[in-house]
Write a protein that holds these residues in place. Sequence first.
Motif, PDB file in Angstrom:
ATOM      1  N   LEU A 276      13.369  25.313  38.397  1.00  0.00           N
ATOM      2  CA  LEU A 276      12.264  25.684  39.412  1.00  0.00           C
ATOM      3  C   LEU A 276      13.052  26.229  40.710  1.00  0.00           C
ATOM      4  O   LEU A 276      12.109  26.542  41.560  1.00  0.00           O
ATOM      5  N   GLN A 277      14.095  26.148  40.686  1.00  0.00           N
ATOM      6  CA  GLN A 277      14.828  26.895  41.973  1.00  0.00           C
ATOM      7  C   GLN A 277      14.822  28.336  41.993  1.00  0.00           C
ATOM      8  O   GLN A 277      14.737  28.798  43.093  1.00  0.00           O
ATOM      9  N   THR A 278      14.310  29.027  40.741  1.00  0.00           N
ATOM     10  CA  THR A 278      14.165  30.296  40.722  1.00  0.00           C
ATOM     11  C   THR A 278      12.565  30.934  40.526  1.00  0.00           C
ATOM     12  O   THR A 278      11.869  29.951  39.754  1.00  0.00           O
ATOM     13  N   PRO A 279      11.918  31.354  41.271  1.00  0.00           N
ATOM     14  CA  PRO A 279      10.722  31.720  41.120  1.00  0.00           C
ATOM     15  C   PRO A 279      10.386  32.336  39.544  1.00  0.00           C
ATOM     16  O   PRO A 279      10.984  32.852  38.983  1.00  0.00           O
ATOM     17  N   TRP A 280       8.952  31.840  39.206  1.00  0.00           N
ATOM     18  CA  TRP A 280       8.563  32.324  37.980  1.00  0.00           C
ATOM     19  C   TRP A 280       7.340  33.132  38.100  1.00  0.00           C
ATOM     20  O   TRP A 280       6.746  33.150  38.967  1.00  0.00           O
ATOM     21  N   PRO A 281       7.000  33.822  36.961  1.00  0.00           N
ATOM     22  CA  PRO A 281       6.099  34.990  36.949  1.00  0.00           C
ATOM     23  C   PRO A 281       4.737  34.332  36.531  1.00  0.00           C
ATOM     24  O   PRO A 281       3.809  34.921  36.750  1.00  0.00           O
ATOM     25  N   ILE A 282       4.806  32.990  36.098  1.00  0.00           N
ATOM     26  CA  ILE A 282       3.533  32.232  35.778  1.00  0.00           C
ATOM     27  C   ILE A 282       3.634  30.849  36.429  1.00  0.00           C
ATOM     28  O   ILE A 282       4.453  30.500  36.775  1.00  0.00           O
ATOM     29  N   PRO A 283       2.434  30.262  36.300  1.00  0.00           N
ATOM     30  CA  PRO A 283       2.485  28.723  36.981  1.00  0.00           C
ATOM     31  C   PRO A 283       3.303  27.724  36.231  1.00  0.00           C
ATOM     32  O   PRO A 283       3.176  27.991  34.739  1.00  0.00           O
ATOM     33  N   VAL A 284       3.845  27.043  36.712  1.00  0.00           N
ATOM     34  CA  VAL A 284       4.555  25.944  35.993  1.00  0.00           C
ATOM     35  C   VAL A 284       4.257  24.490  36.445  1.00  0.00           C
ATOM     36  O   VAL A 284       4.380  24.360  37.652  1.00  0.00           O
ATOM     37  N   LEU A 285       4.047  23.701  35.673  1.00  0.00           N
ATOM     38  CA  LEU A 285       3.857  22.381  36.091  1.00  0.00           C
ATOM     39  C   LEU A 285       4.627  21.539  35.175  1.00  0.00           C
ATOM     40  O   LEU A 285       5.439  21.857  34.192  1.00  0.00           O
ATOM     41  N   ILE A 286       4.859  20.138  35.718  1.00  0.00           N
ATOM     42  CA  ILE A 286       5.489  19.273  35.036  1.00  0.00           C
ATOM     43  C   ILE A 286       4.613  17.912  34.437  1.00  0.00           C
ATOM     44  O   ILE A 286       3.882  17.476  35.018  1.00  0.00           O
ATOM     45  N   ARG A 287       4.813  17.841  33.039  1.00  0.00           N
ATOM     46  CA  ARG A 287       4.647  16.654  32.508  1.00  0.00           C
ATOM     47  C   ARG A 287       4.828  15.520  32.872  1.00  0.00           C
ATOM     48  O   ARG A 287       6.450  15.377  32.423  1.00  0.00           O
ATOM     49  N   VAL A 288       4.812  14.528  33.660  1.00  0.00           N
ATOM     50  CA  VAL A 288       5.557  13.367  34.069  1.00  0.00           C
ATOM     51  C   VAL A 288       5.255  12.442  32.914  1.00  0.00           C
ATOM     52  O   VAL A 288       4.312  12.748  32.322  1.00  0.00           O
ATOM     53  N   ASN A 289       5.854  11.005  33.004  1.00  0.00           N
ATOM     54  CA  ASN A 289       5.628  10.159  31.997  1.00  0.00           C
ATOM     55  C   ASN A 289       4.695   9.367  32.590  1.00  0.00           C
ATOM     56  O   ASN A 289       4.180   9.516  33.884  1.00  0.00           O
ATOM     57  N   ALA A 290       3.989   8.578  31.790  1.00  0.00           N
ATOM     58  CA  ALA A 290       2.777   7.913  32.066  1.00  0.00           C
ATOM     59  C   ALA A 290       3.067   6.747  33.239  1.00  0.00           C
ATOM     60  O   ALA A 290       4.106   6.456  33.408  1.00  0.00           O
ATOM     61  N   LEU A 291       2.019   6.463  34.079  1.00  0.00           N
ATOM     62  CA  LEU A 291       2.041   5.428  35.066  1.00  0.00           C
ATOM     63  C   LEU A 291       2.776   4.282  34.576  1.00  0.00           C
ATOM     64  O   LEU A 291       2.278   4.009  33.065  1.00  0.00           O
ATOM     65  N   ASN A 292       3.366   3.378  35.345  1.00  0.00           N
ATOM     66  CA  ASN A 292       3.903   1.985  34.797  1.00  0.00           C
ATOM     67  C   ASN A 292       4.918   2.328  33.753  1.00  0.00           C
ATOM     68  O   ASN A 292       4.990   1.036  32.784  1.00  0.00           O
ATOM     69  N   THR A 293       5.567   3.216  33.564  1.00  0.00           N
ATOM     70  CA  THR A 293       6.578   3.449  32.748  1.00  0.00           C
ATOM     71  C   THR A 293       7.866   3.434  33.487  1.00  0.00           C
ATOM     72  O   THR A 293       8.089   3.555  34.790  1.00  0.00           O
ATOM     73  N   PRO A 294       9.228   3.110  32.916  1.00  0.00           N
ATOM     74  CA  PRO A 294      10.514   3.056  33.571  1.00  0.00           C
ATOM     75  C   PRO A 294      10.929   4.322  34.501  1.00  0.00           C
ATOM     76  O   PRO A 294      11.555   4.396  35.265  1.00  0.00           O
ATOM     77  N   TRP A 295      10.261   5.485  34.023  1.00  0.00           N
ATOM     78  CA  TRP A 295      10.391   6.681  34.540  1.00  0.00           C
ATOM     79  C   TRP A 295       9.698   7.271  35.679  1.00  0.00           C
ATOM     80  O   TRP A 295       9.843   8.384  36.298  1.00  0.00           O
ATOM     81  N   GLU A 296       8.631   6.325  35.986  1.00  0.00           N
ATOM     82  CA  GLU A 296       7.561   6.894  36.972  1.00  0.00           C
ATOM     83  C   GLU A 296       8.149   7.152  38.040  1.00  0.00           C
ATOM     84  O   GLU A 296       7.678   8.409  38.877  1.00  0.00           O
TER      85      GLU A 296
END
Length: 281
Positions: free
Chosen positions: A56-76
Amino acid sequence: MPPTHPLRSVLYVPGDKPRAIDKARTLSADAIILDLEDAVAPEHKPAARDHIRHALQTPWPIPVLIRVNALNTPWEHDDRELALTAGANGIVLPKVERAHDAHALSLGLPLWAMIETPQGVLNAPHIAAVPGVTTLIVGANDLARTLRTQPHPDRTPLLHALSSVVLAARAHGKTPLDAVYNDIRNPDGFTRECQQGRALGFSGKTLIHPGQIETANQAFGVTAAEADHARELINAWDAARAEGKSIATHQGALVEQMHVDEAREVLALYAATNRGDRQVG
Protein backbone atom coordinates in the motif's frame (compact mmCIF):
# COMPACT_ATOMS: atom_id res chain seq x y z
CA MET A 1 -28.78 6.47 -6.00
CA PRO A 2 -26.90 5.82 -9.24
CA PRO A 3 -23.59 4.03 -8.67
CA THR A 4 -20.45 6.20 -8.67
CA HIS A 5 -18.14 3.21 -8.82
CA PRO A 6 -18.56 -0.41 -9.90
CA LEU A 7 -18.12 -3.33 -7.54
CA ARG A 8 -18.89 -6.12 -9.98
CA SER A 9 -15.79 -8.13 -9.12
CA VAL A 10 -14.00 -8.02 -5.76
CA LEU A 11 -10.99 -10.32 -5.50
CA TYR A 12 -9.56 -11.72 -2.28
CA VAL A 13 -5.76 -11.89 -2.28
CA PRO A 14 -3.88 -13.58 0.60
CA GLY A 15 -1.72 -11.07 2.42
CA ASP A 16 1.16 -13.53 2.75
CA LYS A 17 1.52 -13.97 -1.02
CA PRO A 18 3.52 -10.95 -2.29
CA ARG A 19 3.61 -12.24 -5.88
CA ALA A 20 -0.17 -12.56 -5.91
CA ILE A 21 -0.45 -9.04 -4.51
CA ASP A 22 1.80 -7.69 -7.24
CA LYS A 23 -0.22 -9.49 -9.91
CA ALA A 24 -3.45 -8.08 -8.51
CA ARG A 25 -2.34 -4.60 -9.60
CA THR A 26 -2.61 -5.67 -13.23
CA LEU A 27 -6.04 -7.31 -13.05
CA SER A 28 -9.41 -5.96 -14.17
CA ALA A 29 -11.17 -6.51 -10.84
CA ASP A 30 -13.16 -3.56 -9.56
CA ALA A 31 -11.64 -3.85 -6.08
CA ILE A 32 -9.13 -5.95 -4.17
CA ILE A 33 -9.37 -7.30 -0.62
CA LEU A 34 -5.97 -8.05 0.89
CA ASP A 35 -6.70 -10.84 3.32
CA LEU A 36 -5.34 -11.30 6.83
CA GLU A 37 -8.03 -13.72 7.96
CA ASP A 38 -8.93 -17.22 6.73
CA ALA A 39 -6.45 -17.32 3.84
CA VAL A 40 -3.48 -16.68 6.14
CA ALA A 41 -2.24 -19.23 8.69
CA PRO A 42 -1.63 -17.89 12.22
CA GLU A 43 2.15 -18.15 11.94
CA HIS A 44 2.11 -16.15 8.69
CA LYS A 45 -0.04 -13.23 9.85
CA PRO A 46 2.86 -10.95 10.96
CA ALA A 47 4.57 -11.37 7.58
CA ALA A 48 1.24 -10.79 5.83
CA ARG A 49 0.85 -7.45 7.61
CA ASP A 50 4.32 -6.45 6.46
CA HIS A 51 3.54 -7.42 2.86
CA ILE A 52 0.28 -5.46 2.90
CA ARG A 53 1.90 -2.38 4.39
CA HIS A 54 4.58 -2.50 1.72
CA ALA A 55 2.03 -3.04 -1.05
CA LEU A 56 0.00 0.00 0.00
CA GLN A 57 3.01 2.31 -0.07
CA THR A 58 2.55 2.49 -3.85
CA PRO A 59 -0.76 3.82 -5.23
CA TRP A 60 -3.16 1.31 -6.75
CA PRO A 61 -5.37 1.85 -9.82
CA ILE A 62 -8.35 0.30 -8.00
CA PRO A 63 -9.68 0.42 -4.41
CA VAL A 64 -7.87 -1.84 -1.97
CA LEU A 65 -9.37 -2.96 1.31
CA ILE A 66 -7.96 -5.04 4.15
CA ARG A 67 -9.85 -7.98 5.59
CA VAL A 68 -8.84 -7.99 9.23
CA ASN A 69 -9.32 -10.86 11.64
CA ALA A 70 -12.52 -10.98 13.63
CA LEU A 71 -13.03 -9.03 16.82
CA ASN A 72 -11.79 -10.67 20.02
CA THR A 73 -9.07 -12.65 18.23
CA PRO A 74 -5.36 -12.50 19.15
CA TRP A 75 -4.67 -10.47 16.00
CA GLU A 76 -7.29 -7.78 16.46
CA HIS A 77 -5.02 -5.02 17.80
CA ASP A 78 -2.25 -5.43 15.21
CA ASP A 79 -4.74 -5.66 12.36
CA ARG A 80 -6.51 -2.52 13.52
CA GLU A 81 -3.25 -0.59 13.69
CA LEU A 82 -2.37 -1.69 10.16
CA ALA A 83 -5.77 -0.70 8.82
CA LEU A 84 -5.47 2.75 10.37
CA THR A 85 -1.97 3.51 9.13
CA ALA A 86 -1.41 1.63 5.86
CA GLY A 87 -3.62 3.74 3.60
CA ALA A 88 -6.30 1.21 2.66
CA ASN A 89 -9.57 2.36 1.10
CA GLY A 90 -11.61 0.44 3.64
CA ILE A 91 -11.83 -2.45 6.08
CA VAL A 92 -13.57 -5.79 5.67
CA LEU A 93 -14.71 -7.16 9.02
CA PRO A 94 -15.60 -10.88 9.14
CA LYS A 95 -18.29 -12.56 11.19
CA VAL A 96 -20.28 -9.44 12.01
CA GLU A 97 -23.27 -10.53 14.07
CA ARG A 98 -24.54 -7.32 15.69
CA ALA A 99 -24.57 -3.62 15.03
CA HIS A 100 -22.28 -3.31 18.06
CA ASP A 101 -19.57 -5.20 16.15
CA ALA A 102 -19.59 -2.59 13.40
CA HIS A 103 -19.59 0.25 15.91
CA ALA A 104 -16.61 -1.36 17.66
CA LEU A 105 -14.49 -1.10 14.51
CA SER A 106 -15.49 2.43 13.61
CA LEU A 107 -12.08 3.72 12.48
CA GLY A 108 -13.15 6.43 10.07
CA LEU A 109 -12.78 4.17 7.03
CA PRO A 110 -15.56 2.60 4.96
CA LEU A 111 -16.50 -0.68 6.63
CA TRP A 112 -17.60 -3.75 4.69
CA ALA A 113 -19.42 -6.12 7.05
CA MET A 114 -19.36 -9.84 6.36
CA ILE A 115 -22.62 -11.62 7.12
CA GLU A 116 -21.72 -15.26 7.62
CA THR A 117 -23.66 -16.56 10.61
CA PRO A 118 -27.37 -17.04 11.35
CA GLN A 119 -27.18 -14.21 13.92
CA GLY A 120 -25.60 -11.96 11.32
CA VAL A 121 -28.40 -12.66 8.84
CA LEU A 122 -31.09 -11.96 11.44
CA ASN A 123 -29.38 -8.71 12.45
CA ALA A 124 -28.41 -7.64 8.92
CA PRO A 125 -30.86 -4.68 8.89
CA HIS A 126 -29.34 -3.27 12.09
CA ILE A 127 -25.80 -3.82 10.80
CA ALA A 128 -26.61 -2.11 7.50
CA ALA A 129 -28.01 0.87 9.37
CA VAL A 130 -24.70 1.60 11.15
CA PRO A 131 -23.05 4.81 9.85
CA GLY A 132 -19.79 3.95 8.16
CA VAL A 133 -20.95 0.54 6.97
CA THR A 134 -21.07 0.84 3.19
CA THR A 135 -21.27 -2.78 2.07
CA LEU A 136 -22.62 -6.15 3.20
CA ILE A 137 -20.81 -9.28 2.01
CA VAL A 138 -22.32 -12.74 2.26
CA GLY A 139 -19.92 -15.32 3.68
CA ALA A 140 -21.70 -18.41 2.42
CA ASN A 141 -19.12 -21.01 3.43
CA ASP A 142 -19.35 -20.27 7.14
CA LEU A 143 -23.07 -19.65 6.89
CA ALA A 144 -23.73 -23.02 5.25
CA ARG A 145 -21.64 -24.76 7.89
CA THR A 146 -23.44 -23.16 10.81
CA LEU A 147 -26.82 -23.78 9.20
CA ARG A 148 -25.80 -27.40 8.56
CA THR A 149 -27.09 -27.26 5.01
CA GLN A 150 -26.12 -29.64 2.23
CA PRO A 151 -24.37 -28.40 -0.93
CA HIS A 152 -26.81 -27.56 -3.70
CA PRO A 153 -26.00 -26.27 -7.20
CA ASP A 154 -28.76 -23.66 -6.98
CA ARG A 155 -27.97 -22.66 -3.38
CA THR A 156 -31.58 -23.42 -2.48
CA PRO A 157 -30.85 -23.83 1.26
CA LEU A 158 -29.28 -20.35 1.34
CA LEU A 159 -31.76 -18.40 -0.77
CA HIS A 160 -33.62 -16.94 2.20
CA ALA A 161 -30.38 -15.75 3.78
CA LEU A 162 -29.04 -14.34 0.51
CA SER A 163 -32.22 -12.37 -0.12
CA SER A 164 -32.28 -11.18 3.49
CA VAL A 165 -28.84 -9.63 3.08
CA VAL A 166 -29.82 -7.96 -0.19
CA LEU A 167 -33.02 -6.63 1.41
CA ALA A 168 -31.14 -5.21 4.42
CA ALA A 169 -28.48 -3.57 2.26
CA ARG A 170 -30.91 -2.02 -0.21
CA ALA A 171 -33.18 -0.77 2.57
CA HIS A 172 -30.31 1.32 3.92
CA GLY A 173 -28.69 2.34 0.66
CA LYS A 174 -25.73 0.01 1.07
CA THR A 175 -24.07 -2.31 -1.46
CA PRO A 176 -24.71 -6.08 -1.25
CA LEU A 177 -21.95 -8.38 -2.52
CA ASP A 178 -22.47 -12.05 -3.21
CA ALA A 179 -20.34 -14.83 -1.72
CA VAL A 180 -17.34 -16.54 -3.29
CA TYR A 181 -17.68 -19.57 -5.54
CA ASN A 182 -15.28 -22.30 -4.45
CA ASP A 183 -14.87 -24.57 -7.49
CA ILE A 184 -12.48 -22.71 -9.77
CA ARG A 185 -12.53 -25.73 -12.12
CA ASN A 186 -16.23 -25.22 -12.91
CA PRO A 187 -16.60 -22.02 -14.94
CA ASP A 188 -20.12 -22.92 -16.04
CA GLY A 189 -21.25 -23.29 -12.44
CA PHE A 190 -19.62 -19.97 -11.60
CA THR A 191 -21.40 -18.25 -14.48
CA ARG A 192 -24.76 -19.61 -13.33
CA GLU A 193 -24.13 -18.46 -9.77
CA CYS A 194 -23.19 -14.96 -10.98
CA GLN A 195 -26.42 -14.80 -12.99
CA GLN A 196 -28.36 -15.96 -9.96
CA GLY A 197 -26.65 -13.37 -7.76
CA ARG A 198 -27.56 -10.57 -10.12
CA ALA A 199 -31.14 -11.83 -10.32
CA LEU A 200 -31.30 -11.75 -6.51
CA GLY A 201 -30.18 -8.11 -6.46
CA PHE A 202 -26.48 -8.28 -5.63
CA SER A 203 -24.23 -5.57 -7.09
CA GLY A 204 -21.29 -7.89 -7.60
CA LYS A 205 -19.46 -10.96 -6.42
CA THR A 206 -16.47 -11.67 -4.22
CA LEU A 207 -13.88 -13.86 -5.93
CA ILE A 208 -11.04 -16.21 -5.03
CA HIS A 209 -9.31 -16.54 -8.41
CA PRO A 210 -8.31 -14.06 -11.14
CA GLY A 211 -9.92 -16.31 -13.73
CA GLN A 212 -13.33 -15.43 -12.32
CA ILE A 213 -13.00 -11.67 -12.83
CA GLU A 214 -14.16 -11.30 -16.41
CA THR A 215 -17.23 -13.49 -15.92
CA ALA A 216 -18.27 -11.46 -12.88
CA ASN A 217 -17.70 -8.18 -14.70
CA GLN A 218 -19.94 -9.33 -17.52
CA ALA A 219 -22.65 -10.79 -15.31
CA PHE A 220 -22.94 -7.73 -13.07
CA GLY A 221 -22.13 -5.14 -15.71
CA VAL A 222 -24.08 -3.46 -18.49
CA THR A 223 -23.76 -4.37 -22.15
CA ALA A 224 -23.76 -1.80 -24.93
CA ALA A 225 -27.15 -3.12 -26.04
CA GLU A 226 -28.57 -2.66 -22.54
CA ALA A 227 -27.19 0.88 -22.44
CA ASP A 228 -28.77 1.66 -25.82
CA HIS A 229 -32.11 0.33 -24.59
CA ALA A 230 -31.88 2.53 -21.50
CA ARG A 231 -31.17 5.62 -23.61
CA GLU A 232 -34.09 4.86 -25.92
CA LEU A 233 -36.41 4.41 -22.96
CA ILE A 234 -35.34 7.76 -21.50
CA ASN A 235 -35.80 9.44 -24.88
CA ALA A 236 -39.31 8.01 -25.15
CA TRP A 237 -40.09 9.31 -21.67
CA ASP A 238 -38.70 12.76 -22.39
CA ALA A 239 -40.73 12.97 -25.60
CA ALA A 240 -43.91 11.98 -23.78
CA ARG A 241 -43.31 14.47 -21.00
CA ALA A 242 -42.66 17.22 -23.56
CA GLU A 243 -46.16 16.50 -24.86
CA GLY A 244 -47.57 16.81 -21.34
CA LYS A 245 -48.12 13.08 -20.85
CA SER A 246 -47.58 11.39 -17.47
CA ILE A 247 -46.60 8.03 -18.93
CA ALA A 248 -44.94 6.78 -22.09
CA THR A 249 -44.53 3.55 -24.01
CA HIS A 250 -41.36 2.02 -25.37
CA GLN A 251 -41.33 -1.10 -27.55
CA GLY A 252 -44.91 -1.75 -26.49
CA ALA A 253 -44.22 -1.55 -22.75
CA LEU A 254 -45.50 1.03 -20.29
CA VAL A 255 -42.87 3.49 -19.04
CA GLU A 256 -43.25 5.31 -15.74
CA GLN A 257 -40.87 7.35 -13.62
CA MET A 258 -39.49 4.29 -11.83
CA HIS A 259 -38.46 2.77 -15.16
CA VAL A 260 -36.67 5.99 -16.08
CA ASP A 261 -34.84 6.03 -12.75
CA GLU A 262 -33.72 2.46 -13.34
CA ALA A 263 -32.58 3.31 -16.87
CA ARG A 264 -30.48 6.17 -15.53
CA GLU A 265 -28.86 3.82 -13.01
CA VAL A 266 -28.05 1.44 -15.85
CA LEU A 267 -26.39 4.25 -17.81
CA ALA A 268 -24.47 5.41 -14.74
CA LEU A 269 -23.05 1.92 -14.20
CA TYR A 270 -22.23 1.63 -17.89
CA ALA A 271 -20.40 4.95 -17.80
CA ALA A 272 -18.51 4.05 -14.62
CA THR A 273 -17.31 0.71 -15.92
CA ASN A 274 -16.26 2.12 -19.27
CA ARG A 275 -14.38 5.11 -17.97
CA GLY A 276 -12.60 3.09 -15.27
CA ASP A 277 -14.06 4.96 -12.33
CA ARG A 278 -12.30 3.24 -9.42
CA GLN A 279 -13.14 5.41 -6.44
CA VAL A 280 -14.51 3.60 -3.41
CA GLY A 281 -17.06 4.98 -1.00
